[in-house]
Design an enzyme around this catalytic site. Sequence first.
Site, PDB file in Angstrom:
ATOM      1  CG  ASP A 327      -1.936   1.063   1.213  1.00 53.60           C
ATOM      2  OD1 ASP A 327      -2.318   1.500   0.113  1.00 53.60           O
ATOM      3  OD2 ASP A 327      -2.365   1.507   2.298  1.00 53.60           O
ATOM      4  CD  GLU A 330      -0.192   5.252  -4.188  1.00 53.21           C
ATOM      5  OE1 GLU A 330       0.283   5.632  -3.094  1.00 53.21           O
ATOM      6  OE2 GLU A 330      -0.957   4.286  -4.298  1.00 53.21           O
ATOM      7  CG  ASP A 433      -8.118   4.556   0.351  1.00 50.62           C
ATOM      8  OD1 ASP A 433      -7.945   3.322   0.414  1.00 50.62           O
ATOM      9  OD2 ASP A 433      -7.348   5.377   0.878  1.00 50.62           O
TER      10      ASP A 433
HETATM   11  C1  GLC Z   1      -4.720   3.404   2.651  1.00 54.77           C
HETATM   12  C2  GLC Z   1      -5.189   2.130   1.944  1.00 54.77           C
HETATM   13  C3  GLC Z   1      -6.232   1.453   2.804  1.00 54.77           C
HETATM   14  C4  GLC Z   1      -5.655   1.153   4.176  1.00 54.77           C
HETATM   15  C5  GLC Z   1      -5.171   2.446   4.815  1.00 54.77           C
HETATM   16  C6  GLC Z   1      -4.461   2.200   6.148  1.00 54.77           C
HETATM   17  O1  GLC Z   1      -5.733   4.334   2.703  1.00 54.77           O
HETATM   18  O2  GLC Z   1      -5.659   2.393   0.663  1.00 54.77           O
HETATM   19  O3  GLC Z   1      -6.683   0.263   2.183  1.00 54.77           O
HETATM   20  O4  GLC Z   1      -6.611   0.559   4.989  1.00 54.77           O
HETATM   21  O5  GLC Z   1      -4.258   3.101   3.949  1.00 54.77           O
HETATM   22  O6  GLC Z   1      -3.356   1.395   5.974  1.00 54.77           O
END
Ligand code: GLC
Length: 740
Positions: A327, A330, A433
Amino acid sequence: MKIEKLDGSIFKVTYGKPQNPLEVVQNYHAGDSKDFSCTQEDDRLVVKDKEILITQKSEDFNGIFSVDFSCKDAHFFGFGEKMGYLDKKGRNFKMINSDFPLHTPDVDPMYISIPFFIAIFGKSAIGIFVDTTSYSFFNLREDGFTISAKDEGITIYFIYGPDVKKVIGNFTGMVGRMEMPPAWAIGYQQSRWSYSKDDAIEIAKKMRQKEIPCDVIYLDIDYMDGYRVFTWKKDFENGFSNYLHDMGFKLVTIVDPGIKIDENYDIYRSAKSMDGFVKDKEGNDFVGYVWPGRCNFPDFLRSDVREWWARSHKALFEKGIDGIWNDMNEPAIVWTDSKTRKVSELFKREIDFQILGEAKTLFLQEDAGDEILHKDDNGKVWPHYKVRNVYAYLEAMATKRAFELYRPGKRPFILTRAGFAGIQKYAAVWTGDNSSWWEHLEIEMPISMGLGLSGVAFTGADVGGFGGDANGELLARWMEMGAFFPFFRNHSAIGTARQEPWSFGEKIEEIAKKYIRLRYELFPYIYTAFYFAHKEGIPVMKPLFMLDQANTDLYSINDEFIFGDSILVAPITRPNTTWRTVYIPKDKWIDMRNGNLYEGDHVYKIDAPLDEIPVFVKDGSVIFRTDPVNYIFEKEKMNLYVDIYGNSAIGYLYEDDGETLGYKEGNYNLYEFAIGSIPGGYTIGLKALHHGYSGRYDKVWIRFLNAPRMITKVTLNGKEMTNHFEGKDLVIEFQMKDVI
Ligand code: GLC
């Protein structure tokens, strides 16, 4: 301009002097088509076949290199992960991997950049891959398109079809196709930001108690010690994952690339000692703020840093994790030191509304494209804007290596948010998200289909929605739809309403369970669709126009999709709604719920009470099912149910051991079932196109749905079989081993 013919159906055209830090094109597999040509006429490129005519108008370099093309009557599809509908005509896009968490219709860019699109001119389609890792820009008009890149040149591949499937096949042949995922990754997955150890165990127990099939539990950022990647909070004692494994669950942990600046943290120290972080313009380690506070970021462009990253996963694999969730890659940089300085400078002045406006823009996430520097293995320095789009791709490459080190012989499972063309070689993709909005339930269809058209077959969205509060009805409808997405995970944000299957009472729980169970029933069919994505690059989830690409009416069907080859799914996308109009494509389709037959190329009003999603099977198809289980590997041997829709049909079934790499050495089975009619009966031809695995399917039931009563004779590979009617269906039974 330089034109190279790479293969009969792929041309590489180079303008100026483009420079990439990384080569993502690996090879070319395409047939030769004499109909297709790319030639230079008076300094201009002309690309054509019988229908396609693309002519270059101009090229221009002005800090950004731009090439402008004219064409008529084209529609544009693909571009990886983009908000909006399938047909991208009239849109402008940027390719800069970005974390914009509120997905309003105009949000662009998104997390993933795939500078690839398919232009369809009726019967002919062509793929256009802009081979730049740099920022790129697309303008798509009625009369043509402009492609730009932040570079001193552009390389464009023109990839001929003329069939859309062929285009995707040829493109994925160049940038790579997905490997077979572990079979458990096809199962239902439960996540939430942020399950504690006790939550994870409680959720797992509840799933089993309630007999809701589930294969995977996720741990979000709170399993770590102060969000330090590759660490654990103390209560995750050694062996804790055994609880989950013993119940048949797999465990996936989140991994974010920002490394907390902390001298007492060994991961930080080891990266620092190899000088492994990206730099700012002054040559210092670049500082950005993410969950752990001030962080440095690994320079994944360097192979020694990737190897270090892979080895750092030891701490996770030692605790028995099964998959990695990449995650914020980017990378998302929420704040920087230079912004802190700017804010303090701003507020030294007298405050007026303009200053407040300026301050507000500082709070937006930035891509830091000019501020960060990378180094490659030869010591050459690259600006971030040329590396950013492949940052997550390189991270995923390193993560795959971690699996080779710590799970040798087993298939990796990596889920990623960001990526680039070819990311499917390493990871499955989820769309980030989204929100618990009906609008997002609906838009996830074209987003995932767009990814599929761009080579990424293993995709899905946070089922139930990530941000905001879900409600029972939304969750029910989303679970119904999610069961037919390639990747099926329920995930939600901290602070939002809980949305596990049981969160909204018994009625909703029953609906969620019904569709999760159907997913497990359909496992043999779904797994086979994954095989074809692996083998040929064909998306698991397809837009309707892939059935008939010359039919422009289908280009705007965004709320129905084909799952695998034979199932049409038409989700309910609005609240308080128990019916919808469904466009049934050409040929005949059969409602899977009740056997009703629909003539194709018509629109029908179809009922869909809250506990039903309209799903249709194409006449002439074979649907493979098994008994639903609590988790994919629960039973060693499985029953196989082969449902025949129509009087003649053909279907393929793939199986392998679901976890090792043996399939690459031929340890798999691929069966063909060919059904025909004879007077008063049916013939079945069953053969193994490939046989290299002992097989999980034991007993087989072939079921001719809604068979005419006068049918008396069924032959299997020429031998007459005993048969009987069960309700409206004619059934034969046999053991796989007696036939193959
Ligand atoms: C980002 C991710 C999400 C995750 C959050 C906390 O927003 O896209 O899926 O739960 O970070 O790690």
